[in-house]
Design a protein around this motif. Structure first.
Motif, mmCIF file in Angstrom:
data_model
loop_
_atom_site.group_PDB
_atom_site.id
_atom_site.type_symbol
_atom_site.label_atom_id
_atom_site.label_comp_id
_atom_site.label_asym_id
_atom_site.label_seq_id
_atom_site.Cartn_x
_atom_site.Cartn_y
_atom_site.Cartn_z
ATOM 1 N N VAL A 131 5.888 35.016 5.776
ATOM 2 C CA VAL A 131 4.804 35.682 6.506
ATOM 3 C C VAL A 131 4.705 35.024 7.879
ATOM 4 O O VAL A 131 4.755 33.794 7.983
ATOM 5 C CB VAL A 131 3.461 35.516 5.750
ATOM 6 N N THR A 132 4.600 35.827 8.910
ATOM 7 C CA THR A 132 4.545 35.276 10.271
ATOM 8 C C THR A 132 3.316 35.819 11.006
ATOM 9 O O THR A 132 2.670 36.752 10.530
ATOM 10 C CB THR A 132 5.784 35.680 11.085
ATOM 11 N N TYR A 133 3.066 35.249 12.158
ATOM 12 C CA TYR A 133 1.951 35.738 12.973
ATOM 13 C C TYR A 133 2.275 35.544 14.448
ATOM 14 O O TYR A 133 3.089 34.690 14.814
ATOM 15 C CB TYR A 133 0.654 34.978 12.644
ATOM 16 N N THR A 134 1.651 36.337 15.265
ATOM 17 C CA THR A 134 1.681 36.146 16.714
ATOM 18 C C THR A 134 0.252 36.324 17.186
ATOM 19 O O THR A 134 -0.337 37.384 16.956
ATOM 20 C CB THR A 134 2.543 37.228 17.405
ATOM 21 N N SER A 135 -0.296 35.293 17.801
ATOM 22 C CA SER A 135 -1.680 35.439 18.265
ATOM 23 C C SER A 135 -1.643 35.877 19.721
ATOM 24 O O SER A 135 -0.566 36.038 20.298
ATOM 25 C CB SER A 135 -2.422 34.116 18.113
ATOM 26 N N ASN A 136 -2.807 36.071 20.292
ATOM 27 C CA ASN A 136 -2.843 36.342 21.723
ATOM 28 C C ASN A 136 -2.245 37.675 22.131
ATOM 29 O O ASN A 136 -1.273 37.742 22.893
ATOM 30 C CB ASN A 136 -2.085 35.224 22.449
ATOM 31 N N VAL B 54 0.085 40.100 12.237
ATOM 32 C CA VAL B 54 0.590 39.375 11.064
ATOM 33 C C VAL B 54 1.684 40.256 10.459
ATOM 34 O O VAL B 54 1.593 41.479 10.518
ATOM 35 C CB VAL B 54 -0.519 39.083 10.033
ATOM 36 N N ALA B 55 2.703 39.625 9.915
ATOM 37 C CA ALA B 55 3.813 40.424 9.377
ATOM 38 C C ALA B 55 4.378 39.801 8.119
ATOM 39 O O ALA B 55 4.433 38.573 8.004
ATOM 40 C CB ALA B 55 4.921 40.537 10.437
ATOM 41 N N VAL B 56 4.754 40.641 7.164
ATOM 42 C CA VAL B 56 5.591 40.150 6.071
ATOM 43 C C VAL B 56 7.015 40.523 6.445
ATOM 44 O O VAL B 56 7.281 41.625 6.907
ATOM 45 C CB VAL B 56 5.230 40.722 4.681
ATOM 46 N N LEU C 158 -1.644 37.372 2.606
ATOM 47 C CA LEU C 158 -0.325 37.992 2.404
ATOM 48 C C LEU C 158 0.602 37.032 1.668
ATOM 49 O O LEU C 158 1.351 37.421 0.772
ATOM 50 C CB LEU C 158 0.276 38.401 3.760
ATOM 51 N N HIS C 159 0.536 35.762 2.034
ATOM 52 C CA HIS C 159 1.368 34.734 1.400
ATOM 53 C C HIS C 159 1.047 34.669 -0.100
ATOM 54 O O HIS C 159 1.955 34.604 -0.934
ATOM 55 C CB HIS C 159 1.110 33.395 2.098
ATOM 56 N N PHE D 226 2.209 37.996 -2.103
ATOM 57 C CA PHE D 226 3.652 38.072 -2.413
ATOM 58 C C PHE D 226 4.143 36.817 -3.145
ATOM 59 O O PHE D 226 5.339 36.623 -3.310
ATOM 60 C CB PHE D 226 4.457 38.363 -1.138
ATOM 61 N N GLU D 227 3.197 35.994 -3.563
ATOM 62 C CA GLU D 227 3.481 34.808 -4.389
ATOM 63 C C GLU D 227 4.611 33.964 -3.815
ATOM 64 O O GLU D 227 5.578 33.618 -4.483
ATOM 65 C CB GLU D 227 3.819 35.251 -5.830
ATOM 66 N N LEU D 228 4.475 33.655 -2.520
ATOM 67 C CA LEU D 228 5.553 32.943 -1.837
ATOM 68 C C LEU D 228 5.420 31.433 -1.929
ATOM 69 O O LEU D 228 6.366 30.704 -1.669
ATOM 70 C CB LEU D 228 5.572 33.346 -0.347
ATOM 71 N N GLY D 229 4.246 30.955 -2.289
ATOM 72 C CA GLY D 229 3.976 29.514 -2.166
ATOM 73 C C GLY D 229 4.411 28.688 -3.343
ATOM 74 O O GLY D 229 4.883 29.207 -4.354
#
Ligand code: ADP
Ligand code: MG
Length: 409
Positions: free
Chosen positions: A267-272, A346-348, A400-401, A404-407
């Motif tokens: 999962v990623t993000y870009t702020s601003n 935010v993106a998966v 999201l993390h 999708f049970e990524l942790g």
């Protein structure tokens, strides 16, 4: 002789103790029988005395719109400072080393100031240095154009320098040393139980990086992929093996796995981000308005993203710094735009999600269960993204993390 390229990020070089740790790593590599070529970023982060942001600030205080050429000149200084200091420290430790600017290292770029691409590398000085038994220390993030101008390679560009040198020198591996364990399922600063990915394909990490995971520059991945050089992202401050980036996942010891990319890598993000909405339902003359808007913005050098065109509504995003200009351009076209300043994407991300049903439903469920409004969304073969308010970003990434049970459990 085996060659390893080792790139150290800003936080790994910020002070004497950290650089000492860097010297230990270099020494160990030499002792293992490999030669090493070191690539450095500028020291520290924003507000540190010799960090790139600090140098930029120095000029902007005098003139908010300095020329791109001079900005690139000042931006090349941070890596020169950190490289010279590291070289001096290596020498005091009895490790013979010599410093090279990007130009001296033979890095030739196009002439796009602040976002130059490497065209080719002539590594003769670096090879001569290795032959003399010295460790070359190269300033990352910079090169020289064929017109003789100094250029920089864009944020995270030292990663690109390292990959390109790795390819030019036929290195065994390019190691990207940073302040986290490796490439993880999400930014560990936001998601506490983010999991380290032991191995990942070029394709997968490139998608993560393009979608905002700034742990490695996407261009660095592309260059290594084309040159077939493995990358390893690892921590300067621990002995963990980090993340190996190659063409395939090595999930088993002896056999090479031929498997598809993971469904969801992370999962990623870009702020601003600023979102602009233009409702054209009230206009008498709607015909061709989309084209007029996009063309006018392009003519004014405003780069837009996340474009969504519906019969009466046009939405897109711009960098917050461009929002005031965008609004005034749109008003001059007789439009009445709305702006939402504090947005984040935010993106998966997963190179294997193509054609797998139900991913979007789970994204929407994760966000709506947490009362996070989705302002806009979109998808490609390898990602599903949602625009949310900046204040919801962290929570959205975590949700999201989890979904999708990524942790790590
Ligand atoms: P450097 O100065 O070493 O190049 P960067 O700040 O460019 O370091 O990149 C490392 C940072 O990337 C980490 O501190 C972490 O907060 C961030 N990051 C974002 N997404 C991820 C991810 N998926 N995995 C690991 N780190 C990530
Ligand atoms: Mg970086």
């Amino acid at each position: 002789m085996r060659i390893t390229v080792q790139k150290f990020g800003g936080t790994s070089l910020a002070n004497y103790e950290q650089r000492d740790r860097v010297c230990d790593i270099i020494q160990k590599t030499l002792e293992s029988g490999s030669q090493t070529v070191v690539v450095v970023s500028a020291m520290g982060r924003k507000n540190d005395p010799y960090a790139t942001d600090t140098l930029i600030q120095l000029v902007r205080e005098v003139n908010p719109h300095p020329s791109a050429r001079e900005m690139d000149l000042i931006m090349t200084c941070g890596e020169i400072i950190s490289g010279v200091v590291l070289t001096a420290q290596l020498n005091t430790r009895g490790i013979p080393a010599r410093f090279f600017t990007g130009e001296q290292a033979g890095i030739v770029t196009d002439d796009q100031f602040s976002d130059a691409h490497i065209k080719y590398i002539n590594p003769k000085n670096i090879l001569a240095c290795l032959k003399e038994g010295l460790v070359p220390v190269v300033a990352g993030f910079q090169g020289k154009s064929e017109n003789g101008e100094l250029t920089t390679l864009g944020r995270g560009g030292s990663d690109t320098t390292a990959s390109a040198l790795g390819v030019a020198l036929h290195a065994e591996v390019v190691e990207i040393f940073t302040d986290v364990e490796g490439v993880m399922t999400a930014d560990p600063r936001i998601v506490e139980n983010a999991r380290l990915l032991d191995d990942i394909t070029y394709n997968e990490v490139c998608q993560l990086a393009r979608d905002g995971a700034k742990v490695i520059h996407p261009r660095a991945v592309e260059i290594a992929m084309q040159g077939g050089i493995p990358l390893r992202v690892r921590s300067t401050f621990s002995d963990s093996a980090g993340t190996l980036i190659t063409h395939q996942n090595h999930r088993q010891q002896d056999a090479v796995c031929i498997i598809r990319d993971r469904l969801i890598t992370g999962v990623t993000y870009t702020s601003n981000i600023a979102q602009i909405k233009v409702n054209i339902s009230q206009l008498d003359d709607k015909k061709g308005m989309e084209l007029k808007i996009f063309k006018t913005l392009a003519d004014n050098g405003i780069s837009i993203d996340f474009i969504s065109v519906q019969p009466e509504l046009i939405m897109f995003t711009v960098l917050p710094d461009d929002s005031a200009r965008t609004i005034s351009i749109l008003k001059n076209l007789g439009l009445d735009p709305e702006v939402e300043m504090n947005c984040a994407k935010v993106a998966v991300v997963g190179a294997g999600m193509t054609g797998i049903p139900g991913v979007m439903a789970r994204v929407v469920e994760a966000l709506t269960d947490n009362n996070i409004p989705i302002l806009q969304s979109g998808d490609s073969y390898t990602n599903i993204w949602c625009l949310v308010k900046r204040e919801h970003m962290e929570q959205a990434v975590k949700a999201l993390h989890d979904k999708f049970e990524l942790g790590n459990s």
